[in-house]
Design an enzyme around this catalytic site. Structure first.
Site, short mmCIF file in Angstrom:
data_model
loop_
_atom_site.label_atom_id
_atom_site.label_comp_id
_atom_site.label_asym_id
_atom_site.label_seq_id
_atom_site.Cartn_x
_atom_site.Cartn_y
_atom_site.Cartn_z
N LEU A 102 1.00 -0.99 -0.05
CA LEU A 102 -0.08 -0.06 -0.07
C LEU A 102 0.79 1.22 0.04
CD1 LEU A 102 -2.85 -0.88 2.91
CD2 LEU A 102 -2.99 -0.87 0.23
N ASP A 103 0.55 2.34 -0.74
CA ASP A 103 1.15 3.58 -0.76
C ASP A 103 1.40 4.22 0.46
OD1 ASP A 103 1.19 3.13 -3.47
OD2 ASP A 103 -0.25 4.54 -3.83
N LYS A 104 2.47 4.77 0.80
CA LYS A 104 2.84 5.50 2.15
C LYS A 104 1.56 6.17 2.67
CE LYS A 104 6.21 8.31 4.28
NZ LYS A 104 7.39 9.36 4.14
N HIS A 190 0.51 2.65 -8.10
CA HIS A 190 -0.57 3.66 -7.64
C HIS A 190 -1.65 3.53 -8.61
CE1 HIS A 190 2.52 5.50 -5.41
NE2 HIS A 190 3.24 6.00 -6.20
#
Length: 240
Positions: A102-104, A190
């Protein structure tokens, strides 16, 4: 399995530390003190105790994490806190890793495990595993967007995404903020953010709710985690 490896696997200590504990006579196998870490044991049949406490061998570990923003989906990083850093000392293992990423700045469900086979099944494009997200989007999401997502389309860089299920939860016409759910079966870089950019909108908040049959436990606060239940693990494995 070698006794020193068993001790390390059950969290007694590293192999080096286990060697010292063995020398002190703190480990018994079937009620007999064993001081040689090279001794082979049957981890399923033998009774192994450390300081009088029975040790139970567990090969695979599964943790359901409610990932907070600001933490990266990696096993180690020089600059940022990782999802592995969140684990308590008693739960930490060198072989644990996040399944996917999962993105930051993305919150939500993340599975941590040392089961490489299950991870591969969950992430393989050939298995078509649903990944469900909740998002707040800057812009008015319309039925036209729903149809476009359902058909699949090209991102701004011409990369093609497969059909997905977009559901509009609410739209605030004044602030032009839409709340949606999205189910995809891919895991491109993303991807959710880029999908909305391709229809001239911007994701301002993103949270993963589900992966396959595994749902985020809403009783877990951000940054909290727990072991999977037997039912959750059984349902995941049934999928394959």
């Amino acid at each position: 399995m070698r006794l020193d490896k068993f001790l390390a696997e059950t969290g007694v200590g590293s192999r080096k530390e286990a060697k010292q504990l063995l020398k002190k006579g703190l480990v018994t196998v079937n009620e007999k003190v064993i001081k040689d870490g090279k001794t082979h044991i049957d981890e399923k049949q033998d009774s192994i105790k450390f300081a009088g406490e029975t040790l139970t061998y567990q090969k695979y570990y599964y943790y359901l994490l409610h990932k907070p923003q600001g933490v990266i989906s990696a096993t180690e990083d020089k600059w940022d806190q990782t999802v592995i850093d969140i684990l308590r000392n008693e739960d930490y293992r060198e072989d644990l890793f996040p399944v996917g990423r999962l993105d930051k700045d993305t919150e939500g469900l993340l599975l941590l495990t040392n089961d490489g086979q299950l991870a591969h099944q969950l992430l393989s494009p050939k298995k078509h595993v649903d990944k469900e997200y909740f998002a707040k989007v800057q812009g008015v999401v319309t039925e036209k967007d729903v149809r476009q997502f359902a058909e699949g389309f090209a991102l701004n860089n011409k990369e093609q995404v497969k059909p997905s299920e977009l559901m509009i939860e609410s739209v605030d016409e004044t602030s032009e903020i839409s709340e949606i759910r999205l189910i995809i079966q891919e895991g491109k870089f993303h991807q959710v953010k880029r999908m909305f950019e391709a229809v001239d909108k911007k994701v301002v908040y993103l949270k993963r709710l589900r992966m396959g049959t595994l749902w985020l436990d809403e009783d877990l606060a951000l940054g909290e985690y727990r072991a999977l239940t037997e039912k959750e693990l059984e349902d995941l494995n049934k999928r394959f």
